[in-house]
Design a protein around this motif. Structure first.
Motif, mmCIF file in Angstrom:
data_model
loop_
_atom_site.group_PDB
_atom_site.id
_atom_site.type_symbol
_atom_site.label_atom_id
_atom_site.label_comp_id
_atom_site.label_asym_id
_atom_site.label_seq_id
_atom_site.Cartn_x
_atom_site.Cartn_y
_atom_site.Cartn_z
ATOM 1 N N ASN A 123 14.323 0.884 -2.125
ATOM 2 C CA ASN A 123 13.692 -0.476 -1.824
ATOM 3 C C ASN A 123 12.612 -0.725 -2.613
ATOM 4 O OD1 ASN A 123 16.229 -1.661 -0.404
ATOM 5 N ND2 ASN A 123 15.492 -0.360 1.350
ATOM 6 N N SER A 124 12.079 -2.083 -2.722
ATOM 7 C CA SER A 124 10.982 -2.502 -3.259
ATOM 8 C C SER A 124 9.862 -2.147 -2.205
ATOM 9 C CB SER A 124 10.994 -3.913 -3.915
ATOM 10 O OG SER A 124 9.782 -4.239 -4.104
ATOM 11 N N ILE A 125 8.586 -1.660 -3.003
ATOM 12 C CA ILE A 125 7.564 -1.459 -2.165
ATOM 13 C C ILE A 125 6.475 -2.464 -2.594
ATOM 14 C CG2 ILE A 125 7.941 1.060 -1.710
ATOM 15 C CD1 ILE A 125 5.607 1.450 -3.801
ATOM 16 N N SER A 126 6.907 -3.579 -3.199
ATOM 17 C CA SER A 126 5.695 -4.620 -3.600
ATOM 18 C C SER A 126 5.155 -5.259 -2.346
ATOM 19 C CB SER A 126 6.396 -5.623 -4.338
ATOM 20 O OG SER A 126 7.171 -5.296 -5.301
ATOM 21 N N LYS A 127 5.928 -5.577 -1.025
ATOM 22 C CA LYS A 127 4.982 -6.036 -0.069
ATOM 23 C C LYS A 127 4.136 -4.789 0.518
ATOM 24 C CE LYS A 127 8.171 -9.549 1.194
ATOM 25 N NZ LYS A 127 9.315 -10.320 2.079
ATOM 26 N N LEU A 128 4.394 -3.641 0.335
ATOM 27 C CA LEU A 128 3.528 -2.772 0.848
ATOM 28 C C LEU A 128 2.428 -2.456 0.204
ATOM 29 C CD1 LEU A 128 6.126 0.186 1.794
ATOM 30 C CD2 LEU A 128 5.090 -1.627 3.489
ATOM 31 N N LEU A 129 2.190 -2.722 -1.006
ATOM 32 C CA LEU A 129 1.109 -2.564 -1.863
ATOM 33 C C LEU A 129 0.167 -3.605 -1.789
ATOM 34 C CD1 LEU A 129 2.959 -1.522 -5.266
ATOM 35 C CD2 LEU A 129 2.028 0.162 -3.238
ATOM 36 N N ASP A 130 0.618 -4.689 -1.268
ATOM 37 C CA ASP A 130 -0.326 -5.898 -1.093
ATOM 38 C C ASP A 130 -0.241 -6.497 0.259
ATOM 39 O OD1 ASP A 130 -2.072 -8.232 -1.214
ATOM 40 O OD2 ASP A 130 -0.659 -9.414 -2.528
ATOM 41 N N PRO A 131 -1.004 -5.712 1.035
ATOM 42 C CA PRO A 131 -0.898 -5.959 2.745
ATOM 43 C C PRO A 131 -1.971 -7.276 2.909
ATOM 44 C CG PRO A 131 -2.807 -4.278 2.177
ATOM 45 C CD PRO A 131 -2.113 -4.900 0.866
ATOM 46 N N ALA A 132 -2.224 -8.389 2.316
ATOM 47 C CA ALA A 132 -2.777 -9.462 2.718
ATOM 48 C C ALA A 132 -2.322 -10.066 3.835
ATOM 49 C CB ALA A 132 -2.951 -10.479 1.393
ATOM 50 N N ASP A 133 -1.072 -10.481 3.951
ATOM 51 C CA ASP A 133 -0.649 -11.029 5.367
ATOM 52 C C ASP A 133 -0.907 -10.068 6.429
ATOM 53 O OD1 ASP A 133 0.326 -13.259 3.707
ATOM 54 O OD2 ASP A 133 2.418 -12.264 3.440
ATOM 55 N N LYS A 134 -0.560 -8.912 6.264
ATOM 56 C CA LYS A 134 -0.892 -7.975 7.384
ATOM 57 C C LYS A 134 -2.447 -8.054 8.038
ATOM 58 C CE LYS A 134 1.411 -4.079 8.039
ATOM 59 N NZ LYS A 134 2.037 -2.932 7.580
ATOM 60 N N ILE A 135 -3.334 -8.015 7.073
ATOM 61 C CA ILE A 135 -4.725 -7.971 7.152
ATOM 62 C C ILE A 135 -5.061 -9.211 7.887
ATOM 63 C CG2 ILE A 135 -7.023 -8.301 5.910
ATOM 64 C CD1 ILE A 135 -5.893 -6.385 4.001
ATOM 65 N N LYS A 136 -4.679 -10.475 7.379
ATOM 66 C CA LYS A 136 -4.765 -11.680 8.065
ATOM 67 C C LYS A 136 -4.513 -11.608 9.599
ATOM 68 C CE LYS A 136 -5.113 -14.242 3.634
ATOM 69 N NZ LYS A 136 -4.329 -15.371 2.941
ATOM 70 N N ALA A 137 -3.067 -11.386 9.604
ATOM 71 C CA ALA A 137 -2.555 -11.173 11.119
ATOM 72 C C ALA A 137 -3.372 -10.241 11.701
ATOM 73 C CB ALA A 137 -1.097 -10.763 11.043
ATOM 74 N N ALA A 138 -3.818 -9.147 11.483
ATOM 75 C CA ALA A 138 -4.597 -8.386 12.269
ATOM 76 C C ALA A 138 -5.836 -9.116 12.587
ATOM 77 C CB ALA A 138 -4.913 -7.039 11.553
ATOM 78 N N VAL A 139 -6.466 -9.545 11.801
ATOM 79 C CA VAL A 139 -8.056 -10.462 12.302
ATOM 80 C C VAL A 139 -7.733 -11.477 13.130
ATOM 81 C CG1 VAL A 139 -9.839 -11.811 11.036
ATOM 82 C CG2 VAL A 139 -8.945 -9.758 9.833
ATOM 83 N N ALA A 140 -6.501 -12.307 12.967
ATOM 84 C CA ALA A 140 -6.175 -13.259 13.719
ATOM 85 C C ALA A 140 -5.891 -12.484 15.282
ATOM 86 C CB ALA A 140 -4.932 -13.912 13.434
ATOM 87 N N ARG A 141 -5.188 -11.604 15.312
ATOM 88 C CA ARG A 141 -4.879 -10.897 16.537
ATOM 89 C C ARG A 141 -6.481 -10.714 17.351
ATOM 90 N NH1 ARG A 141 -0.656 -8.368 13.877
ATOM 91 N NH2 ARG A 141 -1.944 -6.589 13.834
ATOM 92 N N TYR A 142 -7.094 -10.046 16.579
ATOM 93 C CA TYR A 142 -8.535 -9.377 16.904
ATOM 94 C C TYR A 142 -9.248 -10.659 17.478
ATOM 95 C CZ TYR A 142 -13.312 -7.924 16.577
ATOM 96 O OH TYR A 142 -14.738 -7.886 16.735
ATOM 97 N N GLU A 143 -9.375 -11.795 16.727
ATOM 98 C CA GLU A 143 -10.147 -12.933 17.190
ATOM 99 C C GLU A 143 -9.315 -13.704 18.379
ATOM 100 O OE1 GLU A 143 -10.050 -15.221 13.744
ATOM 101 O OE2 GLU A 143 -11.873 -14.252 12.674
ATOM 102 N N ALA A 144 -8.257 -13.436 18.499
ATOM 103 C CA ALA A 144 -7.494 -14.095 19.617
ATOM 104 C C ALA A 144 -7.621 -13.403 20.850
ATOM 105 C CB ALA A 144 -6.043 -14.052 19.481
ATOM 106 N N SER A 145 -8.054 -12.177 20.793
ATOM 107 C CA SER A 145 -8.181 -11.133 21.942
ATOM 108 C C SER A 145 -9.671 -11.408 22.442
ATOM 109 C CB SER A 145 -8.056 -9.913 21.685
ATOM 110 O OG SER A 145 -8.828 -9.189 20.794
ATOM 111 N N LYS A 146 -10.474 -12.180 21.658
ATOM 112 C CA LYS A 146 -11.913 -12.287 22.268
ATOM 113 C C LYS A 146 -12.031 -13.338 23.324
ATOM 114 C CE LYS A 146 -13.683 -9.067 19.739
ATOM 115 N NZ LYS A 146 -14.053 -7.838 20.482
#
Length: 376
Positions: free
Chosen positions: A353-376
């Motif tokens: 399978n393609s690993i293209s999405k694994l090589l560019d985790p921009a969406d995962k980074i934004k989601a992690a930051v959003a979860r962090y800010e929501a927990s504050k």
């Protein structure tokens, strides 16, 4: 034809080969793969391969497993100086050259019987000798070509010093993986009051060569970007390079802001610490260092001193290369575990399978930051 259901099947039986010094991260990768594959017999994917040595220091590779039809992933840390061998009765630490020779021995032991061989070399062997500026060798390019000539199909590395070195193997697979997502997660976990916005935090590149990775952090997180450039004395050569006379900063006001210094590696750390001191002089708040590889070739004492003096606050490096127990015990240090990410890459590639999405985790980074800010 449009109704055909194409199903990806494994390229071959999955096999993990751990080179010496990689036993810990290989076992962690194996742990995740066994969970995901739901092996009923809990059988390890790690197969037995070793490189015994003769009294002269010469070696050979022995593969204690059938090689035919395997989709083999060889994990190799060429910079683990904690691994030793005996030569004429003396204990000798393995150099990067020794590790690379053992890697080639293991590939040769497959005898061309594997269905596919992928080398996972987190820190690229000779990655800093990637171009020719005088009459000098091009070691990284030669090493990549040698691996391909031996039948390696893919090379996976992390944060290559210069990813353009893959031009040396235009017909071979070469993937340069970033640790950005794991770095951001580690920062959010270990510094609970950090604020990743333009008013409170800024990304800084320690030199012009690292601007590419810093631009990625800056654009994904929406933070301002600054840069240092190294003013060198090109009339003098010291230890094979032109000495740095000064670091000059280019960027907006940093007063009171938390700064994230991003680089591919910490060698001695001298440049990074010098930059941290200059940023503090300009009124910077906390300083966090992101570096994929922490070599610390001149020890940890200088980092201890800078931490005690409040010039650095946290240093993040990965477990992709050897980490000393002394480093892991430091209060200023945070280890970023990459084993699950490697396991995900291996699992994906084994199923073709393609690993293209694994090589560019921009969406995962934004989601992690959003979860962090929501927990504050």
């Amino acid at each position: 034809m449009s109704n055909i259901n194409f199903k990806h099947t494994p390229c071959g039986d999955l096999a993990i080969i751990s080179m010496r010094g990689c036993e810990d991260i290989s076992s962690q990768v194996d742990f995740y793969l066994k969970q995901w594959r739901e092996n009923d017999d809990d059988q390890s994917f790690v197969i037995d391969a070793n490189c015994p040595r003769f009294g002269t220091g010469e070696a050979k590779a022995v593969l204690n497993h059938t090689a035919r039809g395997l989709d083999a992933f060889i994990i190799c840390d060429c910079f683990n100086y904690n691994v030793t061998y005996k030569m004429y009765g003396q204990t000798v630490p393995m150099s990067p050259d020794d590790h690379f020779q053992d890697l080639k021995r293991v590939i040769a032991a497959f005898g061309g019987k594997a269905r596919r061989i992928t080398v996972i070399m987190p820190m690229l062997y000779e990655g800093r000798q990637h171009r020719r500026t005088a009459r000098e060798s091009m070691d990284c390019a030669m090493a990549l070509q040698e691996l391909m000539s031996m039948g390696v199909k893919n090379i996976i590395t992390f944060d290559a010093h210069d990813p353009r070195v893959n031009n040396a193997i235009p017909y071979g697979g070469f993937d340069n993986v970033q640790a950005a997502y794991q770095m951001i997660k580690a920062l959010l976990r270990s510094v609970p009051d950090v604020k990743l916005d333009r008013d409170h935090t800024m990304i800084v590149s320690p030199d012009e060569g690292g601007m590419g990775r810093c631009i990625y952090y800056s654009s994904v997180l929406g933070l301002e970007l600054g840069m240092f450039y190294k003013r060198r004395n090109y009339s003098v050569v010291v230890n094979g390079r032109n000495p740095i006379e000064a670091h000059e900063f280019l960027g907006n006001d940093i007063t009171g802001k938390d700064l994230i210094l991003v680089d591919d590696m910490i060698s001695s750390g001298e440049s990074m610490l010098d930059i941290a001191a200059k940023l503090k002089e300009k009124g910077a708040g906390r300083i966090f260092v992101f570096s994929t590889f922490g070599l610390f070739v001149e020890g940890l004492e200088k980092f201890d001193e800078y931490y005690e003096n409040g010039l650095i606050d946290k240093v993040f490096t990965t477990n992709l290369i050897y980490q000393t127990p002394e480093l892991l015990s430091r209060e200023w240090y945070c280890s970023v575990n990459m084993s699950k990410y490697i396991a995900l890459i291996v699992d994906t590639l084994n199923n073709d399978n393609s690993i293209s999405k694994l090589l560019d985790p921009a969406d995962k980074i934004k989601a992690a930051v959003a979860r962090y800010e929501a927990s504050k």
